[in-house]
Motif scaffolding. Structure first.
Motif, PDB file in Angstrom:
ATOM      1  N   PRO A  92       0.820  -1.204   0.000  1.00  0.00           N
ATOM      2  CA  PRO A  92       0.000   0.000   0.000  1.00  0.00           C
ATOM      3  C   PRO A  92       0.859   1.261   0.000  1.00  0.00           C
ATOM      4  CG  PRO A  92      -0.173  -1.148   2.113  1.00  0.00           C
ATOM      5  CD  PRO A  92       0.792  -1.906   1.284  1.00  0.00           C
ATOM      6  N   ILE A  93       0.441   2.248  -0.765  1.00  0.00           N
ATOM      7  CA  ILE A  93       1.158   3.509  -0.804  1.00  0.00           C
ATOM      8  C   ILE A  93       0.381   4.523   0.036  1.00  0.00           C
ATOM      9  CG2 ILE A  93       1.807   5.434  -2.321  1.00  0.00           C
ATOM     10  CD1 ILE A  93       2.434   3.354  -4.454  1.00  0.00           C
ATOM     11  N   PRO A  94       1.070   5.199   0.945  1.00  0.00           N
ATOM     12  CA  PRO A  94       0.349   6.107   1.836  1.00  0.00           C
ATOM     13  C   PRO A  94      -0.120   7.364   1.112  1.00  0.00           C
ATOM     14  CG  PRO A  94       2.694   6.174   2.300  1.00  0.00           C
ATOM     15  CD  PRO A  94       2.497   5.112   1.282  1.00  0.00           C
ATOM     16  N   ASP A  95      -0.988   7.189   0.153  1.00  0.00           N
ATOM     17  CA  ASP A  95      -1.554   8.306  -0.582  1.00  0.00           C
ATOM     18  C   ASP A  95      -2.902   7.868  -1.145  1.00  0.00           C
ATOM     19  OD1 ASP A  95      -2.271  10.272  -2.385  1.00  0.00           O
ATOM     20  OD2 ASP A  95      -0.188  10.735  -2.880  1.00  0.00           O
ATOM     21  N   PRO A  96      -3.986   8.351  -0.563  1.00  0.00           N
ATOM     22  CA  PRO A  96      -5.319   7.861  -0.965  1.00  0.00           C
ATOM     23  C   PRO A  96      -5.614   8.096  -2.448  1.00  0.00           C
ATOM     24  CG  PRO A  96      -5.495   9.624   0.677  1.00  0.00           C
ATOM     25  CD  PRO A  96      -4.056   9.331   0.522  1.00  0.00           C
ATOM     26  N   VAL A  97      -5.077   9.181  -3.010  1.00  0.00           N
ATOM     27  CA  VAL A  97      -5.366   9.466  -4.416  1.00  0.00           C
ATOM     28  C   VAL A  97      -4.762   8.389  -5.310  1.00  0.00           C
ATOM     29  CG1 VAL A  97      -5.145  11.183  -6.234  1.00  0.00           C
ATOM     30  CG2 VAL A  97      -5.380  11.922  -3.849  1.00  0.00           C
ATOM     31  N   ILE A  98      -3.504   8.045  -5.022  1.00  0.00           N
ATOM     32  CA  ILE A  98      -2.845   7.009  -5.802  1.00  0.00           C
ATOM     33  C   ILE A  98      -3.497   5.655  -5.552  1.00  0.00           C
ATOM     34  CG2 ILE A  98      -0.678   5.739  -6.090  1.00  0.00           C
ATOM     35  CD1 ILE A  98       0.770   8.364  -5.589  1.00  0.00           C
ATOM     36  N   GLU A  99      -3.797   5.371  -4.294  1.00  0.00           N
ATOM     37  CA  GLU A  99      -4.394   4.081  -3.951  1.00  0.00           C
ATOM     38  C   GLU A  99      -5.710   3.852  -4.706  1.00  0.00           C
ATOM     39  OE1 GLU A  99      -3.825   1.259  -1.590  1.00  0.00           O
ATOM     40  OE2 GLU A  99      -1.872   1.909  -2.271  1.00  0.00           O
ATOM     41  N   ARG A 158      -4.909   2.858  -8.298  1.00  0.00           N
ATOM     42  CA  ARG A 158      -4.021   1.727  -8.572  1.00  0.00           C
ATOM     43  C   ARG A 158      -4.771   0.502  -9.050  1.00  0.00           C
ATOM     44  NH1 ARG A 158      -0.274   0.154  -3.797  1.00  0.00           N
ATOM     45  NH2 ARG A 158       1.298  -0.612  -5.226  1.00  0.00           N
ATOM     46  N   ARG A 184      -4.758  -3.443  -8.955  1.00  0.00           N
ATOM     47  CA  ARG A 184      -4.175  -4.438  -8.070  1.00  0.00           C
ATOM     48  C   ARG A 184      -4.164  -5.807  -8.731  1.00  0.00           C
ATOM     49  NH1 ARG A 184      -4.657  -1.470  -3.182  1.00  0.00           N
ATOM     50  NH2 ARG A 184      -6.318  -0.018  -3.695  1.00  0.00           N
ATOM     51  N   LEU A 190      -0.038   3.538   7.463  1.00  0.00           N
ATOM     52  CA  LEU A 190      -0.729   4.629   6.781  1.00  0.00           C
ATOM     53  C   LEU A 190      -1.141   4.232   5.368  1.00  0.00           C
ATOM     54  CD1 LEU A 190       1.531   7.532   8.005  1.00  0.00           C
ATOM     55  CD2 LEU A 190      -0.907   7.321   8.440  1.00  0.00           C
ATOM     56  N   GLY A 191      -0.365   3.344   4.755  1.00  0.00           N
ATOM     57  CA  GLY A 191      -0.702   2.888   3.422  1.00  0.00           C
ATOM     58  C   GLY A 191      -2.013   2.116   3.409  1.00  0.00           C
ATOM     59  N   ALA A 247      -4.928   4.434   3.679  1.00  0.00           N
ATOM     60  CA  ALA A 247      -5.059   5.248   2.462  1.00  0.00           C
ATOM     61  C   ALA A 247      -5.915   4.536   1.429  1.00  0.00           C
ATOM     62  CB  ALA A 247      -3.690   5.567   1.890  1.00  0.00           C
ATOM     63  N   THR A 298      -8.501  11.680   2.107  1.00  0.00           N
ATOM     64  CA  THR A 298      -7.775  12.434   1.069  1.00  0.00           C
ATOM     65  C   THR A 298      -7.311  13.784   1.607  1.00  0.00           C
ATOM     66  OG1 THR A 298     -10.005  12.924   0.281  1.00  0.00           O
ATOM     67  CG2 THR A 298      -8.672  11.459  -1.073  1.00  0.00           C
ATOM     68  N   PHE A 305      -4.392  13.334   4.219  1.00  0.00           N
ATOM     69  CA  PHE A 305      -3.115  13.001   3.586  1.00  0.00           C
ATOM     70  C   PHE A 305      -2.582  14.173   2.758  1.00  0.00           C
ATOM     71  CE2 PHE A 305      -1.860   8.469   4.014  1.00  0.00           C
ATOM     72  CZ  PHE A 305      -2.862   8.072   4.883  1.00  0.00           C
ATOM     73  N   ARG A 333       8.444   6.024   0.680  1.00  0.00           N
ATOM     74  CA  ARG A 333       7.362   5.667  -0.228  1.00  0.00           C
ATOM     75  C   ARG A 333       7.890   4.893  -1.408  1.00  0.00           C
ATOM     76  NH1 ARG A 333       2.943  10.324  -0.840  1.00  0.00           N
ATOM     77  NH2 ARG A 333       2.688   9.240  -2.811  1.00  0.00           N
TER      78      ARG A 333
END
Lengths: 339, 329, 307
Positions: free
Chosen positions: A274-281, A284, A286, B215-216, B219, B240, B243, B260
């Motif tokens: 998981p990448i700690p960025d909701p926009v990217i998540e 993505r 999977r 945190l990932g 997210a 959103t 973050f 990251r």
């Protein structure tokens, strides 16, 4: 730097040569059962690994639990004896060293452990722990020994006043610093870091990573950095080796591996993190792997990943794919690689 | 906005230790709406697990000193033990980090998964087992009929977590609390379990509280998150927004400190100085102030309350409440 | 070489190096001692054993100053005199002073117990440590030996041995220890096997430590708490075994006094001279109880989680 424990093989080793060269390394553990403890099989923990580590670089080793990464780490610094294959360290074969020559080798390599609670003897003071390598190799005595211990504690960011304290008085991150000081005490050139931050609090992990990086550039250390967290490994490593069931599936530079994985296993591993960025998540795609890792006692024939591989064909069961080059130090072991 | 399903109001949970009372949860309030997935993030000892256990009244030896947990118009902190047994497992299910210790090694898995049905619905062995096998299949256990006969140790870690989830879901609870459900698992298995939790949330509409330090994970899973530090909520809001523009220095620093996977260049990490606080001996004022890069004089004196900062977020920080932007080198 | 000049370049977060600075250094042993001290009953039991030990050591002084009798002085005019007067605790069938014999008996009884424990622990620890540490065929060999020793019915062995060797306190201690070490060896081996798994053992190997250092500096201190508990609990057991052997006439032989052999013939005197049975019996009871209570207190002190 201490003199090398072993005779050079043919020509003199220089720092331009690989510091560590592992070829076709195998570490098997026997599994016995019954009253008579008959050997009924072997765990193929490490099963034919080739790996090179250059002086001063950090090679990351990732894989899921049971893939053999810790065993490989222990074997290359000879805490385990390999079942087969060869380990060259500074150009000399250390695969089967014993006795005093193995002890001498221990001055040139060290290990940092995962669990900062289990890896420090609870009955020893910090001074005893950090001073033990100095005693074992008779590096210093009396006042000089004390000075070195204090120096080592300062180097890892601990107050030298703490020499008389016991490990349980420290937090996880501080304990890990003690472990790092112990590893540095022999003045090694090569350190195996076995999941050194996975037991630490999130806010402490970055402190320890930065410390390891700083120490590396100050003392010209070479690291084999073992972890299951690919984002940490990518941050700290020059090159990354991906292991699955005792074999290396892919080796490449960090960003190369992330941008253009060739092996389907690497690709699914990357997509699982998981990448700690909701926009990217949200955006993505999977690839979720089905099933569990197969048993290392009876690994699948051919490619070991084929039982979970979305791209597997019949051929994958018949032959073991060799590590093939994709240019620029990028190698992968797959018959049907991604492009 | 819909009526909240679960409402935690000013919850205080304390533990007695040799060195005095420890405020593990110190005035936590939040709401959980039907069908949503709420993330609670924080490091070990921040009170996230104790909050969850307090909702279930499983916080012992801790003591709920004050506060209310409103669930369907009832205050769970005042419910009798018998009433709580009805709520647990039937209306609020919980899954834990270590699925091995949560399953009883001497009973067959199917029997255990069926247990809530026998307990809460009074179903007989056969009917409950059929339903349990059905649920095991739904959570992705292959050949569930046969696997129901197996004992927990015959399952892998990921499969055991699936079993736990199946057990939680048999009675179709309205709330599922998942306390670090993937921490003990490998990343590819973690991805499977998270996918399953997403699926459960969509198919059954179960409102989920996901507790994690990762945190990932939040997210990708949660629309809304709560960040805890030293027993208190320091920040809350839509994932959103939190973050993109963290409104508490702890969240801000934490996001900057973690490496990251998609980082383009190698830059040194920017760690948070110092150590997580000792709950027995908390700093005065804001518990984060000794490690905070933005601290002002007031921070070491007064504890900031959780207040609206910006359009959507809540933050317990004097600095951002005064309108300062969090920026750093 | 790591030099101070380089140290300055490494940044040290302020708070990371503080933290543990407020409390004084606390070793495991200090903390255990603090916990033990807080246990009143346990401490009382320990002090009682200490007092008995002191009395045993100072037996000659006591018989000279307090009782004015020697343990083996026979006075046939004073047989079976009840407690009181010249003989504080009365006399036995040969007119010997009971108190004097009890004081000298403490010497023998506690001495035998102590020696037995010392021998059992030394042999047992050495064997258990080697078996657990080296493992493999050595472990198999040593543990089968232990199994064999523990399979021998102890009482027959004691009878046989005391027939073959006339028991003196030293030989009796060796006879009891010849069985006792087996239990200790098992206990130590189990502990070693579990401590050996911990990462710090691997860490110590990784710096190049020799076997002897691993065993003496790392394994032994970590097994020691278990040994101390075993020792303090063992004293009570051994006193009971010894008393039983003495009572059966297989242990310490008269005229040497021990608490156990003072009970010999007890059944014949029980009805008219009950003090001959009461006092040694009471002493054995109190000492064994104290030893068990103290042993449990020590165990709680070492491992507060067990409580």
């Amino acid at each position: 730097m201490p003199e090398s424990a072993v005779k050079p093989l043919s020509r003199a080793w220089t720092t331009a040569d690989p510091l560590l060269e592992v070829s076709d390394l195998k570490v098997w553990f026997s599994v016995s059962s019954g009253v008579l403890q008959r050997v009924v099989g072997h765990v193929h923990a490490v099963d034919g690994v080739d790996l090179e580590i250059k002086t001063g670089e950090t090679v990351g080793l990732v894989g899921e639990s049971g893939c053999g990464k810790s065993t490989l780490g222990r074997a290359v610094i000879r805490l385990l004896e390999p079942t087969g294959g060869k380990i060259l360290f500074k150009g000399s074969d250390i695969s089967h060293l014993r006795g005093e020559r193995l002890r001498a080798l221990r001055r040139d390599m060290a290990m940092i452990f995962q669990d900062p609670y289990a890896s420090l003897d609870p009955r020893q003071t910090v001074g005893d722990i950090v001073g033990e390598p100095i005693d074992v190799h008779h590096l210093a005595k009396g006042k000089e020994r004390q000075d070195r211990i204090q120096e080592l504690l300062r180097v890892v960011g601990l107050n030298p006043r703490f020499v008389d304290r016991y490990p349980h008085e420290f937090s996880g991150g501080q304990r890990q610093r003690i472990g790092i000081a112990r590893a540095l005490a022999v003045e090694p050139s090569f350190i195996v870091c076995d999941e050194p931050i996975s037991a630490l609090d999130v806010s402490i992990q970055a402190q320890i990573i930065n410390l390891l990086e700083r120490l590396q550039s100050k003392f010209n250390l070479t690291y084999l950095f073992i972890a299951h967290d690919l984002s940490v490994v990518k941050h700290i490593s020059n090159r990354i080796a991906v292991m699955y069931l005792g074999k290396i599936m892919e080796v490449a530079g960090g960003s190369q591996l992330y941008r253009r994985p060739r092996h389907p296993y690497t690709a699914s591993l990357l997509s699982a993190i998981p990448i700690p960025d909701p926009v990217i998540e949200l955006r993505r795609e999977r690839t979720i792997l089905q099933g569990d890792v197969a048993s290392p006692i009876n690994p699948p024939s051919g490619c070991r990943f084929r039982t979970r591989c979305p791209r597997a064909q019949e051929h994958c069961a018949e032959e073991v794919p060799p590590l093939e080059s994709y240019g620029d130090e990028h190698r992968a072991a797959c018959f049907y690689p991604l492009d | 906005m819909t009526q909240p399903l679960l409402e935690v109001q000013d919850l205080h949970t304390v533990f007695s230790t040799k060195e005095g009372w420890v405020k593990a949860v110190d005035g936590v309030s939040f709401e959980l709406h039907p069908g949503e997935t709420l993330g609670i993030v924080g490091e070990s000892g921040c009170g996230k697990s104790v909050t969850a256990l307090s909702i279930m009244r499983l916080q012992r030896p801790g003591l709920i000193k004050s506060g209310r947990v409103m669930f369907k118009g009832e205050d769970l902190t005042k419910a009798t033990e018998a009433e709580m047994r009805e709520v647990r497992g039937r209306e609020i299910a919980m899954i834990f980090q270590d699925p091995m210790t949560s399953l009883n090694p001497v009973f067959r898995t199917g029997w255990q998964v069926a247990e809530p049905l026998r307990l809460h619905h009074g179903w007989n062995a056969k009917k409950s087992l059929t339903s349990a096998i059905n649920m095991l299949g739904k959570v992705g256990i292959p050949s569930a009929v046969d696997r129901a006969e197996d004992y927990p140790h015959q399952f892998s870690g990921g499969m055991r977590q699936r079993v736990m989830i199946a057990m939680g879901l048999t009675t179709t609870p309205e709330v599922l609390i998942a306390d670090e459900p993937t921490t003990a698992l490998d990343v590819t298995i973690q991805a499977q379990i998270l996918d399953l939790l997403r699926h459960v949330n969509q198919e059954f509409g179960t409102a989920t509280i996901l507790i994690t330090h990762n945190l990932g994970v939040v997210a990708g899973m949660c629309k809304r998150i709560i960040v805890m530090y030293a027993g208190r909520i320091v920040e809350a809001g839509p994932t959103t927004d939190v973050f993109a523009h963290p409104k508490h220095p702890y969240t801000w620093a934490l996001l900057r400190s973690i490496p990251r996977l998609d980082a383009e260049r190698h830059e040194p990490l920017k760690p948070i100085d110092g150590l997580p606080p000792n709950l027995v001996d908390l700093p005065s004022g804001c518990a984060f102030h000794p490690r905070c890069a933005f601290k002002i004089e007031k921070c070491s004196r007064d504890v900031p309350a959780l207040q609206r900062v910006g359009d959507t977020q809540l933050s317990a920080c004097w600095v951002t409440q005064a309108g300062t932007e969090l920026k750093g080198a | 070489m790591i030099g101070p000049s380089r140290v300055a370049e490494l940044d040290m977060p302020g708070a990371a190096i503080e933290g543990a600075s407020t409390r004084p250094a606390q070793s495991y042993w200090n903390e255990s001692w603090e916990r033990l001290r807080a246990n009143r009953i346990g401490m009382a039991a320990g002090i009682l054993i200490l007092i008995f030990a002191l009395i045993a050591i100072l037996a000659p002084v006591f018989s000279a100053v307090l009782t004015h009798f020697q343990p083996q002085t026979i006075d046939l005019s004073q047989t079976f005199s009840p407690p009181g007067g010249k003989h504080l605790l009365g006399t036995d069938e040969l007119g010997r002073d009971t108190l004097t014999r009890l004081i000298w008996g403490a010497r023998v009884t506690l001495g035998v117990a102590l020696l037995t424990v010392a021998v059992s622990l030394t042999v047992g620890t050495a064997v258990g440590m080697m078996a657990g540490y080296y493992g493999g065929w050595l472990d198999d060999l040593l543990m089968r030996l232990v199994d064999t020793v523990l399979a021998i019915p102890a009482i027959f062995l004691f009878i046989l041995m005391s027939i073959l060797f006339r028991p003196t306190p030293v030989s009796l201690a060796l006879i009891i220890a010849s069985v006792g070490w087996g239990q200790v060896a098992r206990l130590v081996r189990g502990e070693v096997l579990s401590v050996k798994q911990r990462d710090f053992i691997l860490a110590t190997r990784s710096i190049g430590a020799r076997h002897l250092r691993l065993m003496l500096r790392h394994l032994l201190p970590n097994v020691l708490p278990v040994l101390i508990v075993a020792a303090s609990l063992g004293v009570g057991q051994i006193i009971l075994i010894e008393a039983a052997l003495d009572f059966l006439g297989l242990g310490i032989q008269p005229p040497t006094p021990s608490w156990g052999n003072q009970l010999t013939n007890a059944e014949s005197y029980f009805f008219h001279s009950i003090w001959l049975v009461n006092f040694p019996g009471l002493l054995i009871f109190v000492t064994v109880l104290a030893s068990n209570v103290f042993g449990n207190a020590i165990r709680d002190a070492f491992d507060p989680r067990l409580k």
